[in-house]
Design an enzyme around this catalytic site. Structure first.
Site, PDB file in Angstrom:
ATOM      1  N   CYS A  78      68.958  66.084 -44.276  1.00  0.00           N
ATOM      2  CA  CYS A  78      69.244  64.817 -43.923  1.00  0.00           C
ATOM      3  C   CYS A  78      68.086  63.827 -44.530  1.00  0.00           C
ATOM      4  CB  CYS A  78      68.679  65.112 -42.308  1.00  0.00           C
ATOM      5  SG  CYS A  78      69.581  66.237 -41.534  1.00  0.00           S
ATOM      6  N   ARG A 122      71.813  61.944 -48.903  1.00  0.00           N
ATOM      7  CA  ARG A 122      70.935  63.166 -48.344  1.00  0.00           C
ATOM      8  C   ARG A 122      71.961  63.802 -47.071  1.00  0.00           C
ATOM      9  NH1 ARG A 122      65.925  64.014 -49.793  1.00  0.00           N
ATOM     10  NH2 ARG A 122      65.438  65.632 -48.149  1.00  0.00           N
ATOM     11  N   TRP A 165      73.227  65.398 -41.955  1.00  0.00           N
ATOM     12  CA  TRP A 165      74.110  66.395 -42.867  1.00  0.00           C
ATOM     13  C   TRP A 165      73.950  67.482 -41.956  1.00  0.00           C
ATOM     14  CZ3 TRP A 165      73.985  71.292 -45.587  1.00  0.00           C
ATOM     15  CH2 TRP A 165      75.046  71.498 -46.464  1.00  0.00           C
ATOM     16  N   ASN A 169      64.429  66.904 -40.687  1.00  0.00           N
ATOM     17  CA  ASN A 169      65.084  67.136 -41.739  1.00  0.00           C
ATOM     18  C   ASN A 169      64.734  68.750 -42.157  1.00  0.00           C
ATOM     19  OD1 ASN A 169      66.620  67.642 -44.303  1.00  0.00           O
ATOM     20  ND2 ASN A 169      64.702  66.695 -45.404  1.00  0.00           N
ATOM     21  N   GLY A 170      65.523  69.588 -42.237  1.00  0.00           N
ATOM     22  CA  GLY A 170      65.416  71.156 -42.439  1.00  0.00           C
ATOM     23  C   GLY A 170      66.027  71.994 -41.433  1.00  0.00           C
ATOM     24  N   GLU A 190      81.433  72.147 -66.173  1.00  0.00           N
ATOM     25  CA  GLU A 190      80.776  70.855 -65.727  1.00  0.00           C
ATOM     26  C   GLU A 190      82.094  69.911 -65.489  1.00  0.00           C
ATOM     27  OE1 GLU A 190      78.529  69.922 -63.959  1.00  0.00           O
ATOM     28  OE2 GLU A 190      78.293  67.643 -64.328  1.00  0.00           O
ATOM     29  N   LYS A 215      83.016  68.381 -61.783  1.00  0.00           N
ATOM     30  CA  LYS A 215      83.007  66.759 -61.557  1.00  0.00           C
ATOM     31  C   LYS A 215      84.298  66.534 -60.809  1.00  0.00           C
ATOM     32  CE  LYS A 215      79.711  66.082 -61.625  1.00  0.00           C
ATOM     33  NZ  LYS A 215      78.730  66.533 -61.970  1.00  0.00           N
ATOM     34  N   GLU A 235      84.646  68.098 -57.197  1.00  0.00           N
ATOM     35  CA  GLU A 235      84.044  67.520 -56.254  1.00  0.00           C
ATOM     36  C   GLU A 235      84.238  66.038 -55.795  1.00  0.00           C
ATOM     37  OE1 GLU A 235      79.722  66.926 -58.866  1.00  0.00           O
ATOM     38  OE2 GLU A 235      79.541  67.298 -56.666  1.00  0.00           O
ATOM     39  N   HIS A 278      93.374  86.249 -70.866  1.00  0.00           N
ATOM     40  CA  HIS A 278      93.084  87.174 -69.908  1.00  0.00           C
ATOM     41  C   HIS A 278      93.317  86.970 -68.306  1.00  0.00           C
ATOM     42  CE1 HIS A 278      91.164  89.587 -73.094  1.00  0.00           C
ATOM     43  NE2 HIS A 278      90.461  88.598 -73.457  1.00  0.00           N
ATOM     44  N   LYS A 333      73.737  65.185 -51.730  1.00  0.00           N
ATOM     45  CA  LYS A 333      73.073  65.246 -52.728  1.00  0.00           C
ATOM     46  C   LYS A 333      72.084  66.209 -53.093  1.00  0.00           C
ATOM     47  CE  LYS A 333      72.088  62.886 -56.608  1.00  0.00           C
ATOM     48  NZ  LYS A 333      73.125  63.449 -57.691  1.00  0.00           N
TER      49      LYS A 333
HETATM   50  C1  AGP Z   1      76.435  67.851 -59.080  1.00  0.00           C
HETATM   51  O1  AGP Z   1      77.635  67.121 -59.289  1.00  0.00           O
HETATM   52  C2  AGP Z   1      76.537  68.621 -57.624  1.00  0.00           C
HETATM   53  N1  AGP Z   1      76.642  67.826 -56.587  1.00  0.00           N
HETATM   54  C3  AGP Z   1      75.701  69.673 -57.362  1.00  0.00           C
HETATM   55  O2  AGP Z   1      76.278  70.911 -57.847  1.00  0.00           O
HETATM   56  C4  AGP Z   1      74.190  69.555 -57.729  1.00  0.00           C
HETATM   57  O3  AGP Z   1      73.839  69.775 -59.247  1.00  0.00           O
HETATM   58  C5  AGP Z   1      73.289  70.878 -57.374  1.00  0.00           C
HETATM   59  O4  AGP Z   1      73.303  70.967 -55.910  1.00  0.00           O
HETATM   60  C6  AGP Z   1      72.083  71.089 -57.701  1.00  0.00           C
HETATM   61  O5  AGP Z   1      71.272  69.930 -57.377  1.00  0.00           O
HETATM   62  P1  AGP Z   1      69.743  69.761 -57.839  1.00  0.00           P
HETATM   63  O6  AGP Z   1      69.798  69.417 -59.593  1.00  0.00           O
HETATM   64  O7  AGP Z   1      69.170  68.468 -57.125  1.00  0.00           O
HETATM   65  O8  AGP Z   1      68.800  70.972 -57.848  1.00  0.00           O
END
Ligand code: AGP
Length: 609
Positions: free
Chosen positions: A2, A27, A74, A98-99, A482, A486, A489, A505, A604
């Site tokens: 959060c 967050r 969150w 937060n936590g 990657e 992208k 997500e 395979h 994030k």
């Molecule tokens: C990336 O697009 C993602 N949102 C996610 O995989 C992110 O890279 C991952 O949570 C790691 O975050 P960090 O680099 O802040 O540790």
């Protein structure tokens, strides 16, 4: 996971709290709320939904006050709802958190047995209950907080208001970030710097176990022993405008376009084009230790993990050391072979990812040298590591990581050159050649960005596909991973990244005329092999979108779409191949109308395990 903010000063702070929360929405954004002291009473406004909903609520039920706290959530314990939104108020106490309070269930049971009424499903309300009970039993505010924390297991950043002492705000942290801002007419506290950057550049990073006691004109920081301590004030150079969208539709788009600048910033001042040297001052790695290394272990999550996979190629090639790459969430559950001769590199944009932090702690117990590659100054990861290499991406707000990834790749490239020379595996002349290629990279990133309209047209054509397959080989296999990450997500389309040679395979069974396949086709070692893989897809009527630094007929004649990228060395190619992956995902998501910057179910920084 959060975002939290607090303010104590002379002026009304409601809009400041809301603005700060907007900067923290990355967050979490499933509910939001504020609590302010108004005429000696704490008034709470909170609701499910994004901040616009909270703003609407504040329009209907205005409130004002110069002491207040705010939260953007969150969900971890209890689904998003009005009642689970923070702040949680119990008696005279209001709390934002937060936590995760790990022992909240036994605590909840005890509180219920004592006759306390629990209204929400959150772990946070338990904290407010505990502090309230202490205050009702006669404890002064600070002591009530300290006594309550002794009962709590887990992680927290908490900011607490008390109606009985409305001129005081208390902030405490353990394993969740908290920064104190020293404004000219107010003191602020927040989960992250952008929330307070519009008001001050002078900050103090709170450490685990510390408590900040804030009044209108003073602050005191106490250590875990309760004793006052002096803390260093850091000056933040980030410009608040850097955290705005600057004319782009989405933060993600803006951040994709910032990459030429971010790449330059990451190598600026760290290389000598004339001598071939790389300067990485904050690594803290002594030459003697470098020479004693027998292994490198990279640990990270998500996109940062993909950077680690590229890093393996760079470090093994330039340094001649074996490199293992592991997911943060797996690392500590398998007793990895890590010793005092291991360099453990932890990559994290935020520096707050719980799984990566847990891996750091595991590495610490095994005696490894811990090196953080992070984008956030003063993040938990950086502060617990032995050395740091900052990516200079600037604040990344879009949940989908873009510029953080490419600057991680640049950082790993610099690190590989640095260690390669120190280990005698690379001559300064060889390093110089690599540096000269790096210096040319930002312009090539710009050229790759110049294909935006072509990529948009391709995205329009495939935006309704149900699945995508991404193929790559060697150092570009992680780029296929990657690209797929992208796309899924932000567009919610199912996508898989595969090493192209593995297609036969299994995944080949998925291919038909409805399956777009994005192929990363790099000239060189695996070019012919990729052409064969493309033939295999075409023979099954699959659609090929090739991303390549080759424009010859052998490739162009075979594919449905070709996105060109400039040529560079194999070691920098992953950075250029990443750009079309980001733009393709971005445009597909925009065509599908998804929430690009805040995709569903994501946050994030993932500060829970
Ligand atoms: C990336 O697009 C993602 N949102 C996610 O995989 C992110 O890279 C991952 O949570 C790691 O975050 P960090 O680099 O802040 O540790």
């Amino acid at each position: 996971m959060c975002g939290i903010i607090g303010h104590i000063g002379q002026n009304d702070c409601v809009s400041l709290l809301v603005e700060g929360l907007k900067r923290l929405e990355y967050r979490g954004y499933d509910s939001a709320g504020i609590a302010v002291v108004s005429e000696g009473m704490i008034e709470v406004r909170r609701c499910q939904g994004k901040l616009t909903q909270l703003e609407a609520l504040l329009g209907e039920q205005p409130v004002s006050g110069s002491v207040g706290i705010g939260h953007t959530r969150w969900a971890t314990h209890g689904p998003p709802s009005d009642i689970n939104a923070h702040p949680h108020k119990v008696g005279p106490v209001a709390v934002v958190h937060n936590g995760i309070i790990e022992n909240y269930l036994p605590l909840k049971r005890q509180l219920i047995e004592m006759g306390c009424q629990i209204n929400s499903e959150t772990d946070t309300e338990i904290v407010a209950q505990l502090i309230n009970n202490e205050i009702e039993a006669g404890a002064p505010f600070e002591e009530a907080v300290t006594a309550s924390l002794q009962l709590i297991e887990g992680s927290y950043a908490l900011v607490i208001l008390n109606e009985r002492q409305p001129d005081k705000l208390i902030a405490v942290r353990k394993e969740s970030p908290l920064v104190l801002g020293l404004g000219s007419d107010a003191l602020l506290v927040a989960s992250d710097i952008p929330a307070i950057l519009g008001h001050t550049r002078e900050v103090i990073f709170l450490d685990d176990g510390e408590m900040a006691v804030l009044t209108q004109d003073s602050f005191e920081i106490r250590g875990p022993d309760g004793e006052s301590r002096e803390k260093e004030v850091a000056h933040i150079t980030w410009n608040p405008v850097m955290a705005e969208k600057a004319g782009y539709t989405h933060f993600m788009e803006k951040e994709i376009y910032e990459q030429p600048r971010a790449v330059i910033d990451t190598f600026r001042g760290r290389i000598s084009e004339s001598s071939g040297e790389v300067f990485l001052d904050d690594l803290n790695l002594k030459d003697e230790l470098i020479r004693s290394l027998d292994k490198i272990f990279i640990v990270a999550c998500g996109t940062s993990y993909h950077a680690g996979l590229v890093g393996k190629f760079l470090l093994e090639s330039f340094c001649g050391l074996p490199v293992e790459v592991e997911l943060g969430s797996e690392f500590r559950y398998r007793d990895p072979i890590v010793t005092a001769k291991t360099l453990q590199i932890l990559i994290s944009q935020s520096g707050e990812t719980a799984d990566t932090l847990a891996a750091l702690r595991e590495g610490r117990t095994k005696g490894a040298f811990l090196l953080a590659i992070s984008n956030v100054v003063g993040s938990s990861l950086v502060r617990q590591a032995d050395g740091v290499l900052y990516t200079q991406a600037g604040p990344e707000i879009g949940v989908a990581s873009t510029k953080a990834f490419t600057t991680q790749l640049v950082s790993l490239y610099l690190l590989a050159l640095y260690l390669g020379v120190k280990l005698g595996k690379l001559t300064l002349e060889e390093s110089q050649e690599c540096i000269l290629e790096l210096v040319k990279l930002p312009k090539k990133v710009e050229t790759a960005l110049g294909e935006d309209q072509l990529i948009r047209a391709i995205a329009r054509e495939y935006a309704n596909a149900r699945d995508f397959l991404y193929l790559g080989r060697g150092i570009n296999y992680p780029i296929a991973l990657e690209g797929a990450l992208k796309l899924k997500e932000i567009s919610y389309i199912h996508a898989e990244g595969y090493a192209a040679g593995e297609m036969k395979h299994g995944p080949i069974a998925l291919i038909d005329e409805h399956m777009p396949v994005v192929a990363v086709v790099n000239r060189g070692l695996t070019f012919e092999k990729m052409l064969s893989n493309i033939e295999e897809v075409k023979a099954r009527r699959g659609k090929i979108i090739a991303v390549s630094d080759d424009s010859g007929e052998d490739l162009a004649g075979k594919v449905d779409a070709l996105i060109p990228v400039p040529e560079t060395t194999p070691f920098l190619a992953p950075i250029l191949f990443t750009i079309p992956m980001q733009l393709l995902a971005y445009h597909v998501a925009v065509f599908r109308g998804t929430d690009v910057d805040q995709p569903r179910n994501l946050a994030k920084s993932v500060t829970v395990e």
